[in-house]
Each structure stands twice: as C-alpha cells, then as structure tokens.
Design a protein around this motif. Structure first.
Motif, PDB file in Angstrom:
ATOM      1  N   ILE A  72       0.862  -1.190   0.000  1.00  9.25           N
ATOM      2  CA  ILE A  72       0.000   0.000   0.000  1.00  9.25           C
ATOM      3  C   ILE A  72       0.897   1.239   0.000  1.00  9.25           C
ATOM      4  N   PHE A  73       1.917   1.208   0.875  1.00  4.11           N
ATOM      5  CA  PHE A  73       2.793   2.376   0.966  1.00  4.11           C
ATOM      6  C   PHE A  73       3.564   2.590  -0.331  1.00  4.11           C
ATOM      7  N   ASN A  74       3.912   1.509  -1.036  1.00  2.14           N
ATOM      8  CA  ASN A  74       4.544   1.674  -2.356  1.00  2.14           C
ATOM      9  C   ASN A  74       3.626   2.451  -3.285  1.00  2.14           C
ATOM     10  N   SER A  75       2.315   2.139  -3.236  1.00  4.11           N
ATOM     11  CA  SER A  75       1.422   2.761  -4.209  1.00  4.11           C
ATOM     12  C   SER A  75       1.034   4.197  -3.840  1.00  4.11           C
ATOM     13  N   ILE A  76       1.206   4.586  -2.573  1.00  4.28           N
ATOM     14  CA  ILE A  76       0.837   5.973  -2.215  1.00  4.28           C
ATOM     15  C   ILE A  76       2.069   6.823  -1.860  1.00  4.28           C
ATOM     16  N   ALA A  77       3.287   6.261  -2.072  1.00  2.00           N
ATOM     17  CA  ALA A  77       4.515   6.915  -1.579  1.00  2.00           C
ATOM     18  C   ALA A  77       4.627   8.381  -2.021  1.00  2.00           C
ATOM     19  N   GLY A  78       4.313   8.664  -3.303  1.00  3.42           N
ATOM     20  CA  GLY A  78       4.489  10.018  -3.838  1.00  3.42           C
ATOM     21  C   GLY A  78       3.590  11.038  -3.165  1.00  3.42           C
ATOM     22  N   ARG A  79       2.462  10.572  -2.580  1.00  8.86           N
ATOM     23  CA  ARG A  79       1.523  11.511  -1.967  1.00  8.86           C
ATOM     24  C   ARG A  79       1.502  11.395  -0.444  1.00  8.86           C
ATOM     25  N   TYR A  80       2.346  10.472   0.092  1.00 12.70           N
ATOM     26  CA  TYR A  80       2.283  10.165   1.534  1.00 12.70           C
ATOM     27  C   TYR A  80       2.473  11.418   2.406  1.00 12.70           C
ATOM     28  N   ASP A  81       3.488  12.231   2.092  1.00 12.01           N
ATOM     29  CA  ASP A  81       3.786  13.382   2.964  1.00 12.01           C
ATOM     30  C   ASP A  81       2.625  14.370   3.006  1.00 12.01           C
ATOM     31  N   LEU A 131      18.690   4.050  15.090  1.00 11.24           N
ATOM     32  CA  LEU A 131      18.009   3.258  14.068  1.00 11.24           C
ATOM     33  C   LEU A 131      16.556   3.716  14.017  1.00 11.24           C
ATOM     34  N   ASP A 132      16.072   4.096  12.820  1.00 14.99           N
ATOM     35  CA  ASP A 132      14.657   4.491  12.695  1.00 14.99           C
ATOM     36  C   ASP A 132      13.932   3.444  11.846  1.00 14.99           C
ATOM     37  N   LEU A 133      13.102   2.649  12.501  1.00 17.21           N
ATOM     38  CA  LEU A 133      12.389   1.576  11.795  1.00 17.21           C
ATOM     39  C   LEU A 133      11.095   2.102  11.186  1.00 17.21           C
ATOM     40  N   ALA A 134      10.665   1.454  10.090  1.00 17.94           N
ATOM     41  CA  ALA A 134       9.489   1.935   9.330  1.00 17.94           C
ATOM     42  C   ALA A 134       9.694   3.414   9.026  1.00 17.94           C
ATOM     43  N   THR A 135      10.872   3.739   8.537  1.00 18.28           N
ATOM     44  CA  THR A 135      11.281   5.143   8.368  1.00 18.28           C
ATOM     45  C   THR A 135      10.481   5.860   7.291  1.00 18.28           C
ATOM     46  N   GLY A 136       9.858   5.109   6.385  1.00 21.04           N
ATOM     47  CA  GLY A 136       8.992   5.721   5.370  1.00 21.04           C
ATOM     48  C   GLY A 136       9.742   6.708   4.505  1.00 21.04           C
ATOM     49  N   THR A 137       9.235   7.932   4.415  1.00 20.87           N
ATOM     50  CA  THR A 137       9.855   8.963   3.583  1.00 20.87           C
ATOM     51  C   THR A 137      10.895   9.775   4.369  1.00 20.87           C
ATOM     52  N   ALA A 188      12.555   5.498  -1.681  1.00 22.62           N
ATOM     53  CA  ALA A 188      12.994   6.308  -2.835  1.00 22.62           C
ATOM     54  C   ALA A 188      12.630   7.782  -2.632  1.00 22.62           C
ATOM     55  N   ILE A 189      11.409   8.038  -2.110  1.00 22.08           N
ATOM     56  CA  ILE A 189      11.016   9.431  -1.840  1.00 22.08           C
ATOM     57  C   ILE A 189      11.920  10.015  -0.746  1.00 22.08           C
ATOM     58  N   GLY A 190      12.166   9.214   0.299  1.00 17.95           N
ATOM     59  CA  GLY A 190      13.047   9.661   1.395  1.00 17.95           C
ATOM     60  C   GLY A 190      14.435  10.008   0.873  1.00 17.95           C
ATOM     61  N   GLN A 191      14.956   9.131   0.005  1.00 15.10           N
ATOM     62  CA  GLN A 191      16.308   9.334  -0.534  1.00 15.10           C
ATOM     63  C   GLN A 191      16.389  10.654  -1.311  1.00 15.10           C
ATOM     64  N   SER A 192      15.359  10.973  -2.087  1.00 12.62           N
ATOM     65  CA  SER A 192      15.442  12.225  -2.859  1.00 12.62           C
ATOM     66  C   SER A 192      15.366  13.433  -1.910  1.00 12.62           C
TER      67      SER A 192
END
Ligand SMILES: C[S@@+](CC[C@H](N)C(=O)[O-])C[C@H]1O[C@@H](n2cnc3c(N)ncnc32)[C@H](O)[C@@H]1O
Length: 235
Positions: free
Chosen positions: A13-22, A53-59, A86-90
């Motif tokens: 689910i998070f893969n599919s909404i990653a671009g709009r998550y924030d 260590l930050d787990l489930a770090t998301g974006t 990927a969003i977090g990395q950018s």
C-alpha cells in the motif's frame, strides 16, 4: 473486523501511495505529526554522538527530525517499502544529508544488524503494520546497546468518552473519504482506521515492551490520547 490487506502486505500500500504520503500525512494529522516527531526526539537519551536506528522510516521525516538534534551523529532508516525509501532518498539528496542518514530496505521483524549497535531505536506509526509485534520489539531490544532506548510512536484511542466518540467518527467516516480522494487508493485509509481500532495501546502496549525485555517501560499520551509515545531501556 477483516482487514482489506494482510499486514504482511501493508508495505505494498505504501509503495502505491509513496508520492503523496507526505501531503496526506500533513492533511490527515492537521500538521500535528510534526509535534509528535518532536516529542519523540525530546525523549532520546541525553548523551552525545548517538547512532539511531529508525524503523518503518517511510519517507525519512523522522530520520530528518532526529539528525537535526546535536546529540545525533548518524541515523539508519529501515523500511519494507522501496517506494517510500525512494522518496526519502530524494529528500536527503536535496537536504544534503545522505552522508548522515542511510536508508535501507528491510523488515523490522528480522533485522540484519548485529546485536548491541544502536544508542536508540525509534519506530513511528510503523509497529501497528507488522504482523509479529513481539518479534519486532525483541529485534529492537536486541540491536540496542546496553542502556540504549527504544521509542515508539503509535496511534491510540482517547480515554474520555466524548473525545473517543469524536475521534472514532473522524477515523470511520472522514479519514477514509479524505484519504481516498488524496491518495487515489480505494482502501488504504480504511486499512488505517481498522488497524488503529484493533491495536493495543496504553498499558497494554507497555506490557508488550516489558515482555520483550525493556526496563523502565512507560508511555505518555499526546493530543488527547489519539497518539501515544512509548519508551523503554535495555538493561
Ligand atoms: C505510516 S508509515 C510511517 C512512516 C514514518 N515512520 C512516519 O512517521 O511518517 C508506516 C511505514 O511502515 C512500513 N512498514 C510496514 N511493515 C514494515 C516492516 N515489517 N518493516 C519495516 N517497515 C515496515 C511501511 O512501508 C510504511 O513506510
């Protein structure tokens, strides 16, 4: 209540909404997520030169909040969702933080790190999504240095019956509709409200932390009890 997804698939689910998550996170929490992250950071151990260590770090918003603290030298962020990473990395590239925050794809229930490595480990709004909460807490405990601190932010339900009724109305009626409009995803935000209602919170979650070995385990209620901050130390 039957979930529209198995928890083991929640990262999809998070893969599919990653671009709009924030954006969705800011709208649905009315910006309060910034305050909750700050409360988490303020509860870190007091000493300098910490590796966290930050787990489930998301974006990576939590990792970015943590690295701004002068006590923190380095943050390692782990998440199952490649899209969120990927969003977090950018974001890290834009903020020129790639040398101090390292993001990795991984499962919080089966960490690849050796034991006794981290001064603190955090998990914000992630542990509700893992199928085996006990395994996850044991892993957090294992990778902490002796004296290290585990910190968990998670949704909860208010104790006051009025606040609870209002919040349940928000979770059941408003959040799924606004979430669907903003994310374009049919069931992601139905999953969110169902997992919040089913997840142990308050003293019940503190008991899970104690079972995993944490000493001085305790919690604090934030924003009328819609979020709880939990902490516990490795002996
Ligand atoms: C609600 S987001 C929270 C992201 C971030 N911590 C924040 O506060 O904005 C939950 C995250 O948990 C991740 N997740 C779900 N299951 C996981 C697991 N088993 N191990 C690591 N991350 C997981 C999802 O991919 C998602 O990025």
């Amino acid at each position: 209540m039957t979930l529209p997804y198995a928890k083991s698939d929640s990262y999809k689910i998070f893969n599919s909404i990653a671009g709009r998550y924030d954006l969705i996170n800011t709208v649905l929490s009315l910006g309060l997520h910034r305050i909750w992250r700050k409360e988490l950071r303020l509860k870190l151990p007091a000493h300098n030169e910490q590796i966290v260590l930050d787990l489930a770090t998301g974006t990576a918003d939590v990792a970015i909040e943590l690295i701004r603290d002068p006590r923190i030298t380095k943050v390692v962020g782990v998440d199952m969702s490649e899209g969120m990473i990927a969003i977090g990395q950018s974001k890290l590239r834009k903020l020129q933080l790639t040398n101090r925050i390292q993001l990795q794809v991984g499962d919080a229930q089966k960490l690849t790190y050796t034991s006794d490595q981290f001064d603190a480990a955090t998990m914000s709004f992630g542990i509700r999504n893992v199928p085996d909460v006990d395994a996850c807490l044991r892993e957090i405990y294992r990778v902490l240095k002796p004296g290290g601190r585990g910190l968990v932010l998670e949704f909860a339900l208010p104790k006051s019956s009025v606040m609870r009724a209002l919040h349940l109305f928000y979770l059941r009626k408003i959040l799924p509709i606004v979430g669907r409009i903003l994310s374009g995803h049919g069931t992601a935000y139905t999953y969110l409200n169902q997992t919040i209602e089913e997840f142990p919170y308050g003293e019940n979650f503190v008991a899970l932390m104690r079972n995993a070995g944490f000493k001085n385990a305790n919690h604090r209620v934030l924003t009328f009890g819609i979020v709880n901050l939990y902490w516990g130390d490795k002996a």
